[in-house]
Design an enzyme around this catalytic site. Structure first.
Site, PDB file in Angstrom:
ATOM      1  CG  ASP A   1      -1.883   1.151   1.159  1.00 39.53           C
ATOM      2  OD1 ASP A   1      -2.692   1.239   0.318  1.00 39.53           O
ATOM      3  OD2 ASP A   1      -1.553   2.032   2.225  1.00 39.53           O
TER       4      ASP A   1
ATOM      5  CD  GLU B   1      -2.499   2.332  -3.556  1.00 40.82           C
ATOM      6  OE1 GLU B   1      -3.405   2.925  -3.921  1.00 40.82           O
ATOM      7  OE2 GLU B   1      -1.640   2.421  -2.838  1.00 40.82           O
TER       8      GLU B   1
HETATM    9  C1  GLC Z   1      -4.184   3.393  -0.587  1.00 42.78           C
HETATM   10  C2  GLC Z   1      -5.320   2.875  -0.309  1.00 42.78           C
HETATM   11  C3  GLC Z   1      -6.424   3.902   0.102  1.00 42.78           C
HETATM   12  C4  GLC Z   1      -5.794   4.655   1.223  1.00 42.78           C
HETATM   13  C5  GLC Z   1      -4.383   4.860   1.134  1.00 42.78           C
HETATM   14  C6  GLC Z   1      -3.877   5.190   2.670  1.00 42.78           C
HETATM   15  O1  GLC Z   1      -4.095   4.103  -1.690  1.00 42.78           O
HETATM   16  O2  GLC Z   1      -6.074   2.202  -1.527  1.00 42.78           O
HETATM   17  O3  GLC Z   1      -7.682   3.068   0.456  1.00 42.78           O
HETATM   18  O4  GLC Z   1      -6.579   5.618   1.577  1.00 42.78           O
HETATM   19  O5  GLC Z   1      -3.548   3.940   0.589  1.00 42.78           O
HETATM   20  O6  GLC Z   1      -3.306   4.212   2.965  1.00 42.78           O
END
Ligand code: GLC
Length: 633
Positions: A261, A303
């Site tokens: 993430d 991500e």
């Molecule tokens: C990623 C997640 C999102 C979250 C962010 C901070 O982008 O998909 O939902 O708000 O990280 O952790």
């Protein structure tokens, strides 16, 4: 675990690992000691891996392309909203089997803070499951149940930040210098102001600024996202080691895919936007090597919702290719699907997708129409200019279109994080709502509803026709509409992303077998996409994607050339009118013996020179060898 195999992996990965650690931490620590420490943890994890997981590793080591097969079909859900508890999730796995799912991303599993927690992305304990969901052994149980069915489990590794209530943060607040150094804390505004000069804001409305004053710390702590999410300081090698142990524990619980993430944010540098720094890649490469020693069957997924040129490096594309993440989100495809649908024109999508650098053959995309986050209108000025559009004007058009600002707009979206400073506005809404399914259903007009459902089918039909792992976001397979219930919950009300995170209405899901129902139509379509993909290895990742630009710019066309698994050609009409493509299109795509495997009823030959595509039609052709059999992992 057989020590020789672990030793062989150590011998293979250590030569690459040492220079990475040296580049990151050579100036602050003894790199040999750090190497011993991290490799030691990885080896210990390898040795304590359950036999079933070791067997999975061995199978995947013999077939390193296992995650690239066209048989990979993903599903994404919040554990609580899908099954209530982890045991409840395990009870629902037959539903996923109906959709041929072989990859399951479960969200909000680890213990997050009480109250507002950014949908679970503010973790207080990485080694504990959310008590409302069950226990760590329930997590292992779900993983085992999934593996029994040949399904991989993906979980989030919220690596960029912890909750303010995490033990490390509590200790820092209590005065521990060691733990204060886990975070980025500044005594006054001097440094924060220097950084802020070039930092964008992720949540400008709900959490403006990137630093938060903490009275216990008597300092400003770095908080890229919400004020309660404290960014970790990866310049401190202890942080790297702590997060390594988190990943090893998850791997040994049975997690197959680590969703890294916010990986783009892990390294800060003054004068930059503090995203995609070279060190963020080195960190990912370090984790790749250490996970490969501990659990070679485990994947890393980036991500990183960033521009394509910044994204490819997460898949290992550098001056020389480096093993980094196996998978990354194909944000560009997602944005282009929605852009084409709003404009009824795929010209921009063609240009933008054509401009993408090739994907390395050893990595792949996860493709999606919607996810749990907002849609940011990431249309680059260069791509827009290439087709005679203005970047800012088109981005504004998309935001307004999807919030239903124009009479022609079919969409039912809501804005997210509008930023008056730069005019950015992002969009929320379920896929069905953005395609106008809910709106059409409310009018009671069957023709309008049919058209809206076709839009949803079109987007899913194109997305499933791309190589990589297609992700079905929970509820899209039933055309679930927006759910405004979150407005009644003060910990969620200011975050409109909750409008597209409904609870799974299992009674409605039961209607998937009711002939003539909306749910049956959409569910059956998604099921068909999955079944067709699984049957055709030509859709596997690892080959080349070639975008064709046809004279009728409503048409989006893409060819896949896999060196050993065959060819694929997809045609999609993004307009609400019929579209044409030259009859020779298939020959251009190098198809020698094509057969239509999806959408034959939407394709016509009204004229010898043309194919005609019905409004919003998507058609798949394959040219493969039916003797090719995909291995199963
Ligand atoms: C990623 C997640 C999102 C979250 C962010 C901070 O982008 O998909 O939902 O708000 O990280 O952790």
């Amino acid at each position: 675990m057989n020590d020789e195999r672990v030793e062989a992996r150590v011998r293979h990965w250590t030569p690459a690992l040492r220079p990475l650690l040296d580049a990151l931490y050579g100036s602050v620590t003894d790199v040999d000691a750090l190497l011993d420490r991290t490799v030691g943890l990885a080896c210990a994890a390898a040795r304590s891996r359950r036999p079933a997981l070791q067997a999975l590793d061995a199978r995947r080591e013999t077939d390193p392309a296992w995650f690239q097969h066209s048989s990979m079909v993903g599903y994404v859900a919040y554990a609580e909203l899908f099954g209530g508890t982890l045991k409840g999730v395990a009870d629902r796995l037959d539903y996923l089997s109906e959709l041929h799912v072989s990859y399951f991303h479960l969200m909000k599993v680890l213990r997050s803070r009480e109250g507002a927690n950014d949908g679970g992305y503010a973790v207080v304990d990485y080694r504990d499951v959310d008590p409302a969901l069950g226990t760590w052994s329930d997590l292992e149980y779900v993983a085992d149940e999934l593996h029994e069915r040949g399904v991989s489990l993906c979980l989030d590794v919220v690596m960029n930040h912890t909750a303010r209530e995490h033990r490390w943060a509590e200790l820092a607040r209590g005065g521990s210098q060691r733990h204060r150094d886990y975070y980025l804390v500044y005594p006054d505004r001097t440094e924060p102001d220097r950084f802020e000069a070039t930092l964008p804001e992720v949540f400008p409305e709900i959490a403006p600024g990137n630093f938060t004053w903490d009275p216990d710390l008597k300092g400003w702590v770095w908080t890229t996202f919400n004020t309660y999410q404290w960014d970790l300081n990866y310049a401190n090698p202890d942080v790297l080691v702590e997060m390594l142990q988190v990943m090893l524990d998850l791997a040994n619980a049975g997690v197959d895919v680590m969703r890294l993430d916010a990986v783009a944010f892990t390294w800060k540098r003054v004068g930059t936007n503090c995203q995609n720094q070279p060190e963020a890649h080195l960190i990912a490469q370090v984790y790749r090597a250490l996970l490969a020693i501990a659990a070679p069957g485990v994947l890393m997924k980036a991500e990183a919702i960033v521009a394509p040129s910044d994204l490819l490096p997460y898949l290992g594309v550098h001056r020389l290719e480096r093993p980094e993440c196996h998978l990354a989100y194909h944000n560009q495809l997602m944005v282009m699907l929605w852009s084409s649908l709003a404009s009824g024109d795929a010209g921009l999508a063609g240009a933008a997708m054509q401009a993408l650098p090739p994907t390395p053959s050893s990595a792949g995309w996860v493709n999606y129409v919607r996810c749990h986050d907002d849609i940011g209108w990431a249309v680059s000025d260069a791509d827009a200019t290439a087709v005679g559009l203005s970047g800012p004007a088109h981005r504004e058009f998309l935001a307004r279109f999807y919030r239903g600002d124009f009479w022609q707009s079919f969409a039912d979206g809501v804005p997210f994080s509008s930023n008056p400073d730069n005019g950015d506005e992002r969009t929320c809404g379920t896929a069905a709502a953005l395609c106008g399914v809910g709106k059409a259903a409310r009018t009671g007009d069957p023709a309008a509803l049919d058209l809206a459902v076709r839009r949803l089918e079109l987007l899913y039909g194109v997305m499933f026709g791309f190589p990589g792992v297609p992700l079905v976001y929970m509820g899209d397979e039933l055309a679930l509409d927006n759910d405004a219930a979150y407005l009644a919950d003060p910990s969620r009300a200011d975050d409109s992303r909750w409008i597209h995170r409904p609870e799974m209405p299992w009674d409605l899901a039961d209607r998937r077998t009711t002939v003539g129902s909306l749910q049956q139509r959409v569910f059956t379509y998604v099921q068909r996409l999955a079944a067709t993909r699984v049957e055709h290895p030509a859709l596997s990742a690892g080959g080349e994607v070639i975008i064709h630009r046809h004279a009728d710019s409503a048409v989006f066309a893409w060819a896949l050339h896999h060196p050993s698994l065959g060819r694929f050609y997809g045609l999609a009409n993004f307009a609400a009118r019929a579209a044409t493509v030259p009859a020779l299109a298939l020959e251009w795509a190098g198809m020698s013996a094509p057969s239509v495997v999806l959408g034959a009823e939407l394709l016509h030959r009204d004229h010898p020179a043309n194919w005609t595509l019905d409004p919003y039609a998507v058609v798949w052709f394959v040219d493969d060898d039916d003797t090719v059999v995909q291995p199963t992992v």
